[in-house]
Design a protein around this motif. Structure first.
Motif, PDB file in Angstrom:
ATOM      1  N   TRP A 120       1.062  -1.215   0.048  1.00 14.13           N
ATOM      2  CA  TRP A 120       0.041  -0.128  -0.028  1.00 14.13           C
ATOM      3  C   TRP A 120       0.866   1.274  -0.134  1.00 14.13           C
ATOM      4  N   THR A 121       1.913   1.010   0.747  1.00 18.07           N
ATOM      5  CA  THR A 121       2.934   2.699   0.736  1.00 18.07           C
ATOM      6  C   THR A 121       3.503   2.874  -0.567  1.00 18.07           C
ATOM      7  N   PHE A 122       3.700   1.760  -1.371  1.00 20.09           N
ATOM      8  CA  PHE A 122       4.131   1.723  -2.659  1.00 20.09           C
ATOM      9  C   PHE A 122       3.113   2.413  -3.827  1.00 20.09           C
ATOM     10  N   ASP A 124       0.124   3.889  -2.925  1.00 19.49           N
ATOM     11  CA  ASP A 124      -0.366   5.213  -2.495  1.00 19.49           C
ATOM     12  C   ASP A 124       0.557   5.983  -1.593  1.00 19.49           C
ATOM     13  N   PRO A 125       1.475   6.429  -2.000  1.00 19.67           N
ATOM     14  CA  PRO A 125       2.598   7.136  -1.108  1.00 19.67           C
ATOM     15  C   PRO A 125       2.119   8.366  -0.415  1.00 19.67           C
ATOM     16  N   GLU A 126       1.117   9.106  -1.043  1.00 18.63           N
ATOM     17  CA  GLU A 126       0.655  10.070  -0.460  1.00 18.63           C
ATOM     18  C   GLU A 126      -0.235   9.856   0.788  1.00 18.63           C
ATOM     19  N   LEU A 127      -0.823   8.803   0.738  1.00 16.21           N
ATOM     20  CA  LEU A 127      -1.543   8.545   1.997  1.00 16.21           C
ATOM     21  C   LEU A 127      -0.750   8.348   3.301  1.00 16.21           C
ATOM     22  N   PHE A 128       0.502   7.875   2.970  1.00 17.87           N
ATOM     23  CA  PHE A 128       1.337   7.619   3.800  1.00 17.87           C
ATOM     24  C   PHE A 128       2.644   8.642   4.031  1.00 17.87           C
ATOM     25  N   ASN A 129       2.423   9.832   4.296  1.00 17.57           N
ATOM     26  CA  ASN A 129       3.475  10.933   4.317  1.00 17.57           C
ATOM     27  C   ASN A 129       4.071  10.757   5.556  1.00 17.57           C
ATOM     28  N   ARG A 130       3.994   9.723   6.265  1.00 17.00           N
ATOM     29  CA  ARG A 130       5.003   9.502   7.710  1.00 17.00           C
ATOM     30  C   ARG A 130       4.907   8.058   7.374  1.00 17.00           C
ATOM     31  N   ALA A 131       6.158   7.578   7.843  1.00 16.22           N
ATOM     32  CA  ALA A 131       6.240   6.006   7.821  1.00 16.22           C
ATOM     33  C   ALA A 131       5.693   5.483   9.183  1.00 16.22           C
ATOM     34  N   TRP A 134       5.456  -0.905   9.119  1.00  9.08           N
ATOM     35  CA  TRP A 134       5.440  -1.920   8.147  1.00  9.08           C
ATOM     36  C   TRP A 134       5.495  -1.143   6.961  1.00  9.08           C
ATOM     37  N   SER A 135       5.724   0.268   6.955  1.00 10.53           N
ATOM     38  CA  SER A 135       5.949   0.881   5.644  1.00 10.53           C
ATOM     39  C   SER A 135       7.079   0.230   4.711  1.00 10.53           C
ATOM     40  N   HIS A 136       6.855   0.274   3.509  1.00  5.74           N
ATOM     41  CA  HIS A 136       7.882  -0.433   2.323  1.00  5.74           C
ATOM     42  C   HIS A 136       8.300  -1.810   2.944  1.00  5.74           C
ATOM     43  N   PHE A 137       7.437  -2.472   3.582  1.00  2.68           N
ATOM     44  CA  PHE A 137       7.846  -3.847   4.034  1.00  2.68           C
ATOM     45  C   PHE A 137       8.843  -3.608   5.298  1.00  2.68           C
TER      46      PHE A 137
END
Length: 192
Positions: A120-122, A124-131, A134-137
């Motif tokens: 999901w972080t890859f 829709d990166p705008e939704l995850f403007n903070r890590a 689990w971000s980027h595995f």
């Protein structure tokens, strides 16, 4: 002639020594009673989960208390991940059959979370403007969040609790095997 006869005589029923029965002799993984899953390597796995439980909880709590409006989804997912790690840690530390099921569910949720959030972080990166954890595995944590659920799942499946009917048979077999090893009859040398 009598020495030949005594050397070739068959041992009595009480004198026969059966080979020891190995744990997991029927092809199943060793039981939690024979090798508790919270010992040895299991203790290292529990420690890793404990470290992630504390660190992700502290991170999520700080982020939610100080900067929640900036990245609600990311911070709520960090809090959820912390809850999963806490539950997995507590369940892995216990050896009951119920704790095994809870640990299995927690590890599977963790696996789905790290794979889902990582993807999901890859996408829709705008939704995850903070890590998140689990971000980027789990990139921010050296990809350990990606590897840990696979290790946890492997460990849990290796240390499945046995059904009660099999447990009593294996316990008796293990006890008989131990008793046979300690009460072996003296070996006869063949010279009488």
């Amino acid at each position: 002639m009598s020495s030949e006869h005594s050397a070739s005589r068959q041992p009595d029923e009480d004198e026969r020594v059966l080979p020891p029965v190995e744990p997991g002799f029927d092809g199943e993984p060793e039981s939690a009673e024979l090798t508790p899953r919270n010992r040895g390597i299991g203790m290292l796995i529990i420690t890793a989960y404990g470290i992630f439980a504390v660190s992700s909880f502290a991170r999520a709590l700080y982020q939610i208390l100080t900067d929640f409006e900036t990245a609600r989804v990311a911070y709520l997912l960090s809090g959820f991940a912390a809850g999963v790690y806490i539950l997995a840690t507590l369940a892995l530390a216990r050896t009951s059959a119920r704790a095994w099921v809870v640990a299995l569910v927690a590890v599977l949720v963790e696996m789905a979370g790290v794979l889902g959030v990582g993807l999901w972080t890859f996408l829709d990166p705008e939704l995850f403007n903070r890590a998140t954890v689990w971000s980027h595995f789990g990139e921010g944590y050296g990809y350990i969040p990606l590897i840990l659920p696979f290790i946890g799942l492997f460990w849990l499946l290796r240390h499945r609790p046995m059904p009660a009917k099999n447990r009593s048979v294996k316990d008796r077999t293990a006890k008989n095997s131990a008793a046979q090893q300690t009460s072996r009859p003296p070996q006869s040398t063949g010279s009488a």
